[in-house]
Design a protein around this motif. Structure first.
Motif, PDB file in Angstrom:
ATOM      1  N   ARG A  66     -11.947  19.595  33.216  1.00  0.00           N
ATOM      2  CA  ARG A  66     -12.071  18.392  32.401  1.00  0.00           C
ATOM      3  C   ARG A  66     -12.037  17.205  33.356  1.00  0.00           C
ATOM      4  O   ARG A  66     -11.064  17.000  34.071  1.00  0.00           O
ATOM      5  CB  ARG A  66     -10.947  18.292  31.373  1.00  0.00           C
ATOM      6  CG  ARG A  66     -10.908  19.446  30.387  1.00  0.00           C
ATOM      7  CD  ARG A  66      -9.962  19.138  29.226  1.00  0.00           C
ATOM      8  NE  ARG A  66     -10.524  18.116  28.362  1.00  0.00           N
ATOM      9  CZ  ARG A  66      -9.876  17.016  27.967  1.00  0.00           C
ATOM     10  NH1 ARG A  66      -8.644  16.790  28.380  1.00  0.00           N
ATOM     11  NH2 ARG A  66     -10.457  16.129  27.180  1.00  0.00           N
TER      12      ARG A  66
ATOM     13  N   GLU B  53     -16.486  19.739  31.485  1.00  0.00           N
ATOM     14  CA  GLU B  53     -16.361  18.847  30.343  1.00  0.00           C
ATOM     15  C   GLU B  53     -16.170  17.424  30.879  1.00  0.00           C
ATOM     16  O   GLU B  53     -15.229  17.175  31.643  1.00  0.00           O
ATOM     17  CB  GLU B  53     -15.165  19.237  29.476  1.00  0.00           C
ATOM     18  CG  GLU B  53     -15.279  20.622  28.848  1.00  0.00           C
ATOM     19  CD  GLU B  53     -14.043  20.962  28.024  1.00  0.00           C
ATOM     20  OE1 GLU B  53     -13.405  20.018  27.493  1.00  0.00           O
ATOM     21  OE2 GLU B  53     -13.699  22.145  27.947  1.00  0.00           O
TER      22      GLU B  53
ATOM     23  N   THR C 131     -15.792  13.310  30.264  1.00  0.00           N
ATOM     24  CA  THR C 131     -15.527  12.119  29.465  1.00  0.00           C
ATOM     25  C   THR C 131     -15.918  10.900  30.293  1.00  0.00           C
ATOM     26  O   THR C 131     -15.570  10.820  31.479  1.00  0.00           O
ATOM     27  CB  THR C 131     -14.038  12.015  29.095  1.00  0.00           C
ATOM     28  OG1 THR C 131     -13.645  13.178  28.373  1.00  0.00           O
ATOM     29  CG2 THR C 131     -13.769  10.778  28.246  1.00  0.00           C
TER      30      THR C 131
ATOM     31  N   GLU D 254     -18.659  13.078  26.640  1.00  0.00           N
ATOM     32  CA  GLU D 254     -17.879  12.476  25.564  1.00  0.00           C
ATOM     33  C   GLU D 254     -17.634  11.013  25.933  1.00  0.00           C
ATOM     34  O   GLU D 254     -16.804  10.712  26.794  1.00  0.00           O
ATOM     35  CB  GLU D 254     -16.533  13.194  25.397  1.00  0.00           C
ATOM     36  CG  GLU D 254     -15.650  12.560  24.329  1.00  0.00           C
ATOM     37  CD  GLU D 254     -14.227  13.090  24.341  1.00  0.00           C
ATOM     38  OE1 GLU D 254     -13.435  12.623  23.514  1.00  0.00           O
ATOM     39  OE2 GLU D 254     -13.917  13.928  25.205  1.00  0.00           O
TER      40      GLU D 254
END
Length: 351
Positions: A2, A26, A28, A43
């Motif tokens: 992440r 992932e 962000t 995201e």
């Protein structure tokens, strides 16, 4: 993993996001959403990194394996983000610059070279100064410590989506054709790195858990200035709209630096021109041996030039930045490119 990208939509941040998504991480992104769209697959979280309450909202009940900070320009920015993220992320990668070193560009620098004096608690909203990146580094290290922080001192970044306007300016100038003012020594060695190679190395290093510092740019001499300009000309090919192909006309440093209304500003008015002399003696000589030993690989400049030209054709002409007819983008502080009328005057007088 992440991964949180502070930025993530423009040039370097976009390159990190693209590479991270391709690896299955992932991602962000945290930005204001004003300059560019975020990539599909990330995201996006909207907020201003200069606002502590926006950052506090970002970190609520969140934890990331790594933070990549591509957008810190002020020590206060870096300090605020590092302080709020130190309990919410295991690792912090800060993209700094060779500007942070006291001796650059006059002296050869390596990872052990002294940094410019700039404290971590420098007040916000400082006018641009090369020392600010050094303050950003100190702020991140203060909150994450040397074991959890990776500092990447960037050299000259180029490639698709470039927002500094240097390589795009030369490509678009070749596309206008005709006689092109080529400054200085065509044999002058350069070291320019494709933004995608920078992002690849950065992600390799952070996923391996590396800490410490790497000067992250191409090896010295990966292209000469003459090869740089000839490649730009050859990549563009036939000028847009027809007309005479671009013809490089080389003019020596001293003639361009002579005092008077037609004196030329190094580095920006003819982008990347670094005249011979003590001030720019080591501008293209930063020691990259540590990064290369850790796996940094750089693609040929011709590939970067080709891909950047393809992107420029898809993007279309940039808007004028003011009334003097210059096309292209501004970097954060200094506009790139010589006014066409001035270029023609110089060519008529000097060549």
């Amino acid at each position: 993993m992440r991964i949180l990208l502070l930025g993530g939509s423009s040039f370097l941040g976009r390159a990190f996001a693209t590479e991270a998504l391709a690896r299955g991480h992932e991602v962000t992104t945290f930005n204001r959403g004003r300059s560019h769209d975020d990539l599909p697959g990330v995201e996006p979280v909207r907020g201003d990194r200069d606002r502590a309450d926006d950052l506090a909202r970002l970190v609520q009940r969140q934890h990331w394996d790594a933070v990549v900070d591509t957008s810190a320009q002020q020590p206060a920015q870096a300090a605020t983000s590092a302080r709020l993220l130190r309990e919410h992320a295991d690792h912090y990668t800060l993209v700094s610059s060779v500007h942070a070193f006291t001796g650059w560009p006059a002296q050869v620098v390596d990872e052990d070279s002294p940094l410019r004096p700039c404290p971590a608690d420098t007040p916000p909203d400082q006018p641009f100064d090369n020392a600010l990146k050094a303050g950003c580094e100190r702020a991140v290290l203060e909150h994450f410590g040397a074991e959890r922080a990776l500092i990447l001192n960037s050299g000259l970044l180029i490639g698709p989506h470039e927002n500094g306007g240097r390589l795009p300016w030369w490509l678009e100038r070749m596309a206008r054709g005709g006689r092109v003012l080529a400054p200085g020594d065509p044999t002058r060695a350069m070291q320019v790195i494709d933004v995608r190679d920078f992002a690849t190395f950065g992600l390799d290093a952070l996923t391996a858990g590396h800490a410490g510092r790497y000067i992250t740019t191409a090896p010295p001499g990966n292209v000469t200035f003459g090869e740089f300009l000839l490649t730009c000309r050859d990549v563009v090919g036939t000028p847009v709209g027809g007309g005479a192909p671009a013809e490089l006309v080389w003019v020596e440093d001293g003639l361009l630096l002579a005092e008077g209304p037609d004196s030329v500003r190094p580095w920006s008015e003819l982008p990347l021109w670094a005249p011979a002399g003590p001030d720019f003696a080591a501008v293209w000589l930063a020691d990259t041996s540590r990064a290369r030993a850790a796996g940094l690989r750089c693609r040929p400049f011709a590939e970067t030039a080709r891909d950047t030209w393809l992107w420029l054709q898809q993007r279309g002409p940039a808007e004028d930045t003011d009334d003097d007819g210059l096309k292209g983008r501004m970097d954060a502080h200094v506009r790139q490119g010589i006014v066409p009328a001035k270029e023609q005057r110089l060519l008529a007088v000097l060549a």
